[in-house]
Scaffold this motif. Structure first.
Motif, mmCIF file in Angstrom:
data_model
loop_
_atom_site.group_PDB
_atom_site.id
_atom_site.type_symbol
_atom_site.label_atom_id
_atom_site.label_comp_id
_atom_site.label_asym_id
_atom_site.label_seq_id
_atom_site.Cartn_x
_atom_site.Cartn_y
_atom_site.Cartn_z
ATOM 1 N N SER A 172 25.044 6.053 15.914
ATOM 2 C CA SER A 172 24.737 6.950 14.696
ATOM 3 C C SER A 172 25.655 7.849 13.867
ATOM 4 O O SER A 172 26.553 8.530 14.424
ATOM 5 C CB SER A 172 23.700 7.272 14.541
ATOM 6 O OG SER A 172 24.094 7.900 15.949
ATOM 7 N N ALA C 211 30.558 7.113 4.547
ATOM 8 C CA ALA C 211 29.184 7.110 5.894
ATOM 9 C C ALA C 211 28.708 5.762 6.017
ATOM 10 O O ALA C 211 28.723 5.202 7.435
ATOM 11 C CB ALA C 211 27.661 8.120 5.235
ATOM 12 N N GLU C 214 31.961 4.153 7.118
ATOM 13 C CA GLU C 214 33.320 4.301 8.656
ATOM 14 C C GLU C 214 32.768 3.843 10.130
ATOM 15 O O GLU C 214 31.959 3.973 10.154
ATOM 16 C CB GLU C 214 33.513 5.610 8.561
ATOM 17 C CG GLU C 214 33.852 5.644 7.788
ATOM 18 C CD GLU C 214 35.278 7.309 7.292
ATOM 19 O OE1 GLU C 214 34.896 8.220 8.799
ATOM 20 O OE2 GLU C 214 35.422 7.681 5.910
ATOM 21 N N ARG C 264 42.281 0.787 11.346
ATOM 22 C CA ARG C 264 40.820 0.426 12.381
ATOM 23 C C ARG C 264 39.893 -0.455 12.075
ATOM 24 O O ARG C 264 39.537 -1.024 12.741
ATOM 25 C CB ARG C 264 39.988 1.686 12.081
ATOM 26 C CG ARG C 264 40.524 2.930 12.813
ATOM 27 C CD ARG C 264 39.821 4.499 12.346
ATOM 28 N NE ARG C 264 40.343 5.024 11.394
ATOM 29 C CZ ARG C 264 39.893 5.797 11.135
ATOM 30 N NH1 ARG C 264 38.855 6.106 10.407
ATOM 31 N NH2 ARG C 264 41.087 7.450 10.864
ATOM 32 N N MET D 1 34.957 19.000 1.008
ATOM 33 C CA MET D 1 33.963 20.162 0.927
ATOM 34 C C MET D 1 32.584 18.846 0.711
ATOM 35 O O MET D 1 32.903 17.748 -0.171
ATOM 36 C CB MET D 1 33.860 20.382 -0.641
ATOM 37 C CG MET D 1 32.308 21.297 -0.508
ATOM 38 S SD MET D 1 32.285 23.065 0.834
ATOM 39 C CE MET D 1 30.781 23.645 0.414
ATOM 40 N N ASN D 2 31.299 18.911 0.799
ATOM 41 C CA ASN D 2 30.702 17.799 1.773
ATOM 42 C C ASN D 2 29.589 17.802 -0.435
ATOM 43 O O ASN D 2 29.961 18.697 -0.107
ATOM 44 C CB ASN D 2 29.883 17.634 2.608
ATOM 45 C CG ASN D 2 30.013 17.723 3.647
ATOM 46 O OD1 ASN D 2 30.283 17.122 4.264
ATOM 47 N ND2 ASN D 2 30.150 19.259 4.675
ATOM 48 N N GLN E 325 21.515 6.984 8.976
ATOM 49 C CA GLN E 325 21.455 7.941 8.426
ATOM 50 C C GLN E 325 20.421 8.638 7.672
ATOM 51 O O GLN E 325 20.751 9.709 7.500
ATOM 52 C CB GLN E 325 23.049 7.659 7.191
ATOM 53 C CG GLN E 325 24.115 6.889 8.141
ATOM 54 C CD GLN E 325 24.721 5.467 7.309
ATOM 55 O OE1 GLN E 325 24.495 6.030 6.697
ATOM 56 N NE2 GLN E 325 26.088 5.734 7.408
ATOM 57 N N ASN E 328 18.951 10.514 9.511
ATOM 58 C CA ASN E 328 19.514 11.963 10.167
ATOM 59 C C ASN E 328 19.795 13.210 8.993
ATOM 60 O O ASN E 328 19.636 14.451 9.230
ATOM 61 C CB ASN E 328 20.824 11.863 10.728
ATOM 62 C CG ASN E 328 21.439 11.022 12.363
ATOM 63 O OD1 ASN E 328 20.000 11.413 12.978
ATOM 64 N ND2 ASN E 328 22.088 10.674 12.413
ATOM 65 N N TYR E 375 25.322 25.188 4.624
ATOM 66 C CA TYR E 375 25.529 24.036 3.937
ATOM 67 C C TYR E 375 26.446 23.378 4.730
ATOM 68 O O TYR E 375 26.294 22.297 5.445
ATOM 69 C CB TYR E 375 25.104 24.306 2.644
ATOM 70 C CG TYR E 375 25.869 23.293 2.121
ATOM 71 C CD1 TYR E 375 24.503 21.859 1.738
ATOM 72 C CD2 TYR E 375 26.871 23.200 1.085
ATOM 73 C CE1 TYR E 375 25.297 21.576 0.455
ATOM 74 C CE2 TYR E 375 27.398 21.829 0.581
ATOM 75 C CZ TYR E 375 26.724 20.592 -0.156
ATOM 76 O OH TYR E 375 27.654 19.551 -0.080
ATOM 77 N N HIS E 376 27.525 24.268 4.375
ATOM 78 C CA HIS E 376 28.962 23.968 5.316
ATOM 79 C C HIS E 376 28.679 23.426 6.406
ATOM 80 O O HIS E 376 28.788 21.928 6.595
ATOM 81 C CB HIS E 376 29.905 24.740 4.664
ATOM 82 C CG HIS E 376 31.101 24.056 4.564
ATOM 83 N ND1 HIS E 376 32.260 23.129 3.902
ATOM 84 C CD2 HIS E 376 32.094 24.877 6.154
ATOM 85 C CE1 HIS E 376 33.340 23.322 4.608
ATOM 86 N NE2 HIS E 376 33.511 23.435 5.365
ATOM 87 N N GLY E 379 26.522 20.723 7.122
ATOM 88 C CA GLY E 379 27.392 19.080 6.523
ATOM 89 C C GLY E 379 28.374 18.769 7.883
ATOM 90 O O GLY E 379 28.309 17.662 7.637
ATOM 91 N N ARG E 380 29.136 19.426 7.845
ATOM 92 C CA ARG E 380 29.880 18.929 8.566
ATOM 93 C C ARG E 380 29.547 18.359 10.252
ATOM 94 O O ARG E 380 29.463 17.466 11.111
ATOM 95 C CB ARG E 380 30.957 20.159 9.220
ATOM 96 C CG ARG E 380 31.954 20.318 8.108
ATOM 97 C CD ARG E 380 33.196 20.920 8.669
ATOM 98 N NE ARG E 380 33.960 21.277 9.677
ATOM 99 C CZ ARG E 380 34.187 22.042 10.007
ATOM 100 N NH1 ARG E 380 34.722 23.292 9.431
ATOM 101 N NH2 ARG E 380 35.791 21.207 10.862
ATOM 102 N N ARG E 383 27.834 15.250 10.015
ATOM 103 C CA ARG E 383 29.750 14.198 9.746
ATOM 104 C C ARG E 383 29.727 13.986 10.883
ATOM 105 O O ARG E 383 31.086 12.740 11.004
ATOM 106 C CB ARG E 383 30.229 14.398 8.195
ATOM 107 C CG ARG E 383 29.837 13.793 7.021
ATOM 108 C CD ARG E 383 30.741 14.572 6.218
ATOM 109 N NE ARG E 383 31.180 13.668 5.612
ATOM 110 C CZ ARG E 383 32.187 13.400 4.547
ATOM 111 N NH1 ARG E 383 33.033 14.156 4.425
ATOM 112 N NH2 ARG E 383 33.445 12.715 5.307
ATOM 113 N N MET E 386 35.046 14.498 12.539
ATOM 114 C CA MET E 386 35.547 13.307 11.420
ATOM 115 C C MET E 386 36.883 12.363 12.118
ATOM 116 O O MET E 386 37.589 14.079 12.475
ATOM 117 C CB MET E 386 35.346 14.061 10.237
ATOM 118 C CG MET E 386 34.675 14.375 8.969
ATOM 119 S SD MET E 386 33.741 12.596 8.392
ATOM 120 C CE MET E 386 35.816 12.748 8.099
ATOM 121 N N PRO E 387 37.077 11.974 12.041
ATOM 122 C CA PRO E 387 38.239 11.250 12.549
ATOM 123 C C PRO E 387 39.247 12.285 11.613
ATOM 124 O O PRO E 387 39.385 12.176 10.470
ATOM 125 C CB PRO E 387 37.922 9.976 12.463
ATOM 126 C CG PRO E 387 36.866 9.517 11.273
ATOM 127 C CD PRO E 387 36.304 10.515 11.773
#
Lengths: 172, 104, 381, 196, 396
Positions: A172, C211, C214, C264, D1-2, E325, E328, E375-376, E379-380, E383, E386-387
């Motif tokens: 997920s 999303a 990946e 990858r 930024m998302n 997703q 989530n 929000y920031h 959001g991080r 996700r 992050m690779p």
């Protein structure tokens, strides 16, 4: 007269829904009939000028609880085709007499008390504002407690419902 | 003509009886929960009816009780159904009479 | 608890839920034709996947053994019907090897130009289809098709048909470029990067796309090599294998271009590799359009009708847009091949579908299938 | 930024939305029955038989050599030779087809028949509105339906047709010259073909 | 301002006036219902057309333009097609539920329009608990979707129904939570009061719509995202995700029942769009004071149309999320953010009492930061780690 008919209709819907929910064989039908019974009750609440409660009943019972029940039925789908399900046949001989007994007691006591045959007080309305104010003043402690309880229930449900790490998670 | 109080009470009693009979008779845990909900609803109907026909409807006591009761019912349903699912996962059944591991 | 009930009490079910067996296809919106996946689902998760194909089997190889060498060319168009020209080339090349023909230089240049244009078509259409499988409702697909149409117009003015080109011949090409074709192609090549930029602005940075792609459908280089996966699928795992470089067939040795390699091996890499390959293809096209010489377009020794190569066998392969496309021919000296065999990249890339899909959700399975880039005409033949 | 990538994508679709109203590069759709694309010279759909002159059957270039029938990959051509011969454009007696059918429901428009035809008799047409209500009858074209005049060929494939015409003119001239030379030579009766 | 603005109210009164006084309330109710049904029925037809045309243009196509001038009669053609199609019920389907599902979806949705104020004095009923009513009648749609999916006895339908329920339950929470700040600041559950609370004008004649406040803007975005999910539209169209599960719970529906589902889904979308207009975009109020002369219902319609366009635009652009997703996103992003938005609204309310010279921008920025930072971070967090960005090597 109109009120009477409306009441009888709603009552019939509720009772029919309840009886069907308890008697039908198919679990999904049961759950949907229960939703019908809840909706009928909501209509009765509306008749009784309890707008806010009626809508809340609809929102929570039909919108949330019925859905949850349906969801559970689907997730436990395998239960119907279990071997040895015959041993789990309904035991009406236990339930119905008890229910009938309780029902008889209640009805007898209701019928026996003449003070219960009364007409509603006129011009009752429960404005949302007043409900809100009461919730925030007189009933603030219960409200907070309910909030706590619901949070606990939410957490509990999540913890119980969590998949054990036995199977690999879909990523997920 | 409007229905009188005892009509609502009879309806409530009927609902309670149906719920009780079902909860006792049916073996599926989900149905037992539905029966419980029906009984709870019967009680709620009583509250509303007594509030409406009572001497002090402006105090909203009955309404408040029902609101709280609905909230609790929601929590109860969520927890109860989560339990059913959890048990089902382990035992592959939702029949209450098969949850008997603790029986000697 | 009685002892007799103990085993059933202790027997833990293998999985939480009942498995749902779903047959995705052959009539399903996103199986790219008539492909079928027998999927066992645990909830939404794929626990077993069996690819089933053959619904579009047309006996191509057997028919080709009864057909003259010339008569098979239109059938090769219909293998991977999106890229008919590369199929033509691979077949023509094999027959050339078998019969000892040499295509003139101009023909080789034309072949390179057409095959790179085909690569553009294939990769842009694939990116569109992939996004369609992700549920982007056709917008990327329509943009891709808009550009594809422009290239197909070029094909039509050269070969007479948009998709079933039937253009290349052993020993060269069927007809010379019509006047003005080079200029039109040049302007198309000049405009194509702006389309790619637009396409990437639409999607590459999109969080939902990232999303969805990946870490989905990861293919390891080892598995890819062992399974014989080729083409962008293989390069997305980071293995440097491009037949244009390895064999330097045709006149590919004369062009400077690079081979993008993924990191990858997931769906995003496969998508990106194709976008990057398109940009490299544009470089090849620019060079080829600049350097194309004048001259004959077909080997004067080439005899189209009644070709009877000396007994022998030949394997010719090219880097098709989907991977290594090979033809294997045996001649017994007669007018038709004794044995005719195709190495279809789609089919071989498809064989590892289950390995990539297990443990992913059904929505991912559809996306992974899309990223493999199959054309059922080639898979089933 | 998302969220930035999503917004970028939405700007892109908005640009295309606006662009489709004024930019011909974006809105490339051709409104088919009303508008049609200009014909492409190389385009090919189904084969037809070329004839010279006014009489379709007399001027048919086809000599029923059945090369096309043999080479056609899906084998959609069916030819029966006529016993009666007729002279061709250079005056040589040639066979002619009694039956020449093409099942265009089978034809895959590859053009191999055109390539292998040594007589320039079969060429690719550009008609594409071929749908009919009868799948079996109306899609089987006989030689009367297939025959089309050379002018039509010149109209649709200008370059190719003019090359062929030039070559044929030359052949004709040579043949006439040869015939004249033959006629000038003593004791050789004029053949009917040479008279033409 | 008065004449054109109140024209529908006036027509309604005049029409009801012809009837005896005893039935007048009934008549005006029927008129209101008929009006709503006619307007939104037409709206449904037009939206299906507009959606296809706008989608077409965004994809560089023409869209339907064959039936009637500019394809305007396309909805009619679609309707004829839908109604004349055979109504296929699978052999093993649960026929009763299969029949009931489209009704259960479509009928309650109409009720939701009863409380929306479409213009000045233009709401069918003034309910004290209007918003609660709105959400209560909307809750039946989940059951309908489940009934459709389950009764079809089709695996795709069942998967679609499961997805739909999971999605609707998850997104109902942020949907309702994002409404709460509005209720908090307006102090009422009645939609007319909420509209009235946005009916004043501040500097430059700019309206005081909720959307011009930080919490209102965030609330609107949250609400629209949740509403998109509630109405099963792209990018949240998993329940009928075409490329995965054919048509989800609609797989086994055809003909008129399918049309009813279609109608129900669009009406649901209209209802939440109307609610968004009412709650965040000032309802029927004009954006600027000097535009007050334009009839109020026009403003409602304009804002409504703009939001519908936005939905179509999003649909044309975005790929679909995956189920995990999607969930989530709701539970780990939207729900916390809408809870934080509650706090922001509270902060906004509290800072309203400040008396500084340059207080307005500072207050705005402060509250905006309060919502932008979570929000920031959320959001991080959503996700995940992050690779590092990918580097593509080129082999020569």
């Amino acid at each position: 007269m109109l009120n009477e008919i409306a009441f009888l209709l709603c009552a019939a819907l509720t009772l029919a829904g309840a009886v069907a929910a308890m008697m039908l064989r198919n679990l999904v039908h049961c759950a949907l009939c229960a939703a019908g019974a809840f909706a009928g009750l909501a209509a009765i609440y509306l008749q009784l000028d309890a707008e806010f409660v009626g809508f809340a009943q609809l929102l929570i019972y039909v919108g949330a609880i019925a859905i949850l029940i349906v969801f559970t039925v689907l997730l436990t789908r395998g239960a119907e085709i279990q071997p040895g399900a015959a041993s789990s046949a309904s035991s009406w001989w236990k339930g119905v007499p008890v229910g009938a007994l309780v029902l008889a007691c209640l009805i007898w006591s209701i019928m026996a008390s003449p003070s219960l045959v009364r007409l509603p007080s006129p011009n009752v309305h429960a404005p949302v504002k007043q409900i809100g104010e009461q919730l925030m003043n007189q009933f603030v402690m219960p409200l907070e407690t309910i909030g706590l309880l619901l949070t606990a229930a939410l957490l509990g449900a999540v913890v119980i419902g969590l998949r054990e790490p036995r199977t690999s998670e879909p990523n997920s | 003509m409007t229905p009188s109080l005892n009509q609502y009470l009879v309806l409530s009693a009927l609902l309670f009886g149906i719920g009780l009979a079902g909860a006792l008779a049916r073996r599926n845990a989900v149905l037992v929960l539905i029966g419980l909900e029906l009984m709870l609803n019967a009680a709620n109907l009583n509250f509303i009816a007594f509030w409406r026909f009572g001497p002090h409807p402006e105090k909203l006591m009955g309404l408040m009780f029902v609101l709280f009761s609905i909230a609790i019912a929601a929590g109860e349903a969520a927890l109860g159904l989560a339990l059913v699912i959890a048990i089902y996962r382990h035992r592959r059944t939702a029949q209450v009479d098969r949850f008997d591991s603790l029986k000697g | 608890m009685s002892a007799s009930t103990l085993p059933s009490e202790l027997a833990e079910p293998a999985s939480d839920h009942q498995l749902l067996e779903v047959s995705l296809g052959p009539q399903h919106p996103s199986t790219h034709g008539v492909f079928r996946m027998d999927v066992s689902l645990d909830g939404e998760m794929v626990v077993k996947l069996k690819p089933v194909f053959g619904y579009l089997h047309r006996n191509h190889e057997k028919i080709a053994e009864k057909c003259s060498y010339l008569g098979s060319i239109p059938y090769t168009d219909r293998l991977d019907y999106i890229c008919s020209l590369t199929n033509n080339w691979a077949y023509a090349m094999t027959v050339e090897k078998l019969a000892g023909l040499v295509a003139p230089e101009r023909a080789e240049y034309i072949r390179v130009i057409l095959s790179e244009l085909t690569r553009l078509i294939n990769h842009s259409a694939l990116a569109g289809f992939l996004l369609q499988d992700m549920g982007a409702l056709g917008t990327p697909l329509m943009y891709a098709f808009r550009e594809r149409e422009k290239i197909l117009d070029l094909f039509e003015s050269l070969t007479g048909a948009r998709m079933m080109c039937n253009y290349m011949r052993f020993g060269g090409c069927r007809c010379d470029l019509p006047p003005g074709w080079i200029e039109q192609t040049r302007s198309l090549v000049a405009n194509f990067p702006s389309f790619l930029d637009e396409f990437e602005a639409l999607l590459t940075g999109n969080e939902i796309l990232q999303a969805r792609t990946e870490g989905v459908g990861v293919l390891t280089p080892q598995l890819a090599v062992n399974a014989g996966v080729t083409g962008p699928m293989l390069r997305a795992t980071g293995v440097n294998y491009d037949i244009r470089k390895v064999d330097a067939y045709g006149v590919y040795g004369r062009f400077s271009f690079r081979v993008p390699l993924g990191e990858r091996g997931d769906v995003f890499d496969r998508y990106m590799i194709r976008i990057l390959e398109m940009r490299e293809s544009l470089k090849i096209l620019e060079q080829a359009l600049r350097d194309i010489p004048a001259g004959p377009i077909i080997d004067p020794k080439a005899k189209l009708r009644n070709l009877r190569p000396k007994p022998g066998e030949a394997y010719g392969r090219i880097e098709g847009p989907k991977g290594e496309l090979g033809f294997y021919l045996i001649s017994d000296g007669g007018p038709n091949p004794y044995r005719y065999r195709i190495r279809p990249p789609s089919l071989i890339n498809l064989t590892i579908l289950e390995d990539m899909c297990l443990g992913q959700t059904i929505a991912d399975a559809v996306v992974i299938l899309g990223s493999v880039d199959i054309v059922l005409g080639e898979v089933d033949r | 930024m998302n969220g930035f990538g999503i917004i970028k994508g939405m700007i892109e679709t908005a640009r295309n939305f606006v662009g489709s109203y004024h930019d011909a590069q974006r809105l490339t759709t051709v409104q088919y029955p009303e508008q049609k694309l200009p014909p492409v010279e190389n385009a090919r759909t189904i084969p037809f038989l070329v004839f010279d002159g006014d009489d379709a059957m007399a001027g048919l270039r086809c000599t029923a050599c059945v090369i096309c029938e043999k080479e056609c990959p899906p084998q959609c051509i069916y030819i029966v030779k006529d016993q009666v011969k007729k002279p061709d454009y250079v005056g040589k007696m040639q066979m002619q087809p009694k039956v020449f059918d093409i099942d265009i429901s089978v034809c895959m428009s590859c053009g191999i028949c055109v390539e292998v035809c040594p007589f320039d008799a079969i060429k690719m047409d550009q008609v594409f509105e071929l749908s009919t209500g009868d799948r079996f009858g109306k899609l089987l074209l006989d030689k009367h339906q297939l025959a089309k005049p050379n002018d039509y060929f010149v109209k649709i494939h200008k370059t190719e047709a003019s090359e062929i015409d030039v070559r044929r003119e030359e052949d004709k001239r040579k043949a006439e010259a040869a015939a004249a030379a033959k006629a000038a030579a003593p004791k050789s009766p004029a053949t009917p073909g040479a008279a033409k | 301002m008065s004449g054109l603005d109140q024209i529908f109210v006036w027509i309604g009164h005049r029409a009801a006036g012809w009837f005896p006084a005893s039935v007048q309330p009934l008549v005006s109710a029927v008129l209101a219902i008929a009006g709503v049904m006619a307007v939104f029925g037409t709206c449904f037809a037009l939206t299906t057309l507009a959606e296809r045309k706008v989608l077409g243009r965004m994809q560089n196509r023409f869209g339907p333009n064959r039936v009637g001038p500019y394809g305007l009669l396309q909805p009619l053609a679609d309707a004829v097609k839908m109604l004349t199609k055979e109504d296929i019920v699978p052999f093993s389907a649960d026929k009763t539920l299969h029949f009931l599902a489209p009704l259960v979806l479509t009928v309650p949705v109409w009720l939701a329009f009863a409380v929306l104020p479409f213009g000045r004095n233009m709401s069918a009923i003034n309910l004290d608990a209007g918003i609660l009513f709105f959400f209560a009648v909307g809750s039946a749609s989940e059951l309908a979707v489940f009934m459709a999916g389950w009764s079809s006895q089709n695996k795709y339908s069942l998967v679609g129904a499961m997805r739909a329920i999971a999605q609707m339950i998850s997104y109902e929470v942020p949907l309702v939570l994002s409404v709460v700040p509005v209720l908090m600041l307006a102090g009422s559950l009645e939609l007319n009061d909420i509209v009235a609370a946005q009916g004043t004008y501040t500097f430059g004649g700019l309206a005081r719509w909720n959307v011009f406040t930080p919490w209102g803007l965030a609330g609107l975005i949250l609400f629209l995202i949740a509403a998109t999910a509630e109405s099963n539209r792209s990018p949240f169209d998993l329940p009928e995700g075409e490329s995965e599960i054919i048509a989800g719970f609609l797989t086994e529906y055809s003909g008129f029942k399918y049309a009813l589902f279609f109608l129900g889904e669009y009406l649901g979308l209209f209802a939440v769009t109307g609610l968004a207009v009412t709650l965040f975009l000032g309802g029927w109020h004009a954006p600027f004071q000097w535009l007050e002369w334009v009839p109020s219902w026009f403003w409602f319609a304009a804002k409504f149309g703009a939001l519908i366009f936005l939905f179509i635009w999003v649909r044309a652009t975005l790929p679909r999320l995956r189920l995990d997703q999607l969930l989530n996103f709701s539970w780990r992003f939207l729900v916390p953010l809408s809870l934080i938005n509650l706090l922001v609204a509270a902060a906004w309310y509290w800072t309203g009492a400040w008396k500084f010279p340059v207080v307005a921008p500072i207050r705005w920025l402060l509250c905006a930061a309060l919502i932008a930072l979570p929000y920031h971070w959320l959001g991080r967090a959503l996700r995940g780690a992050m690779p590092p960005p990918r580097k593509y090597i080129y082999a020569e």
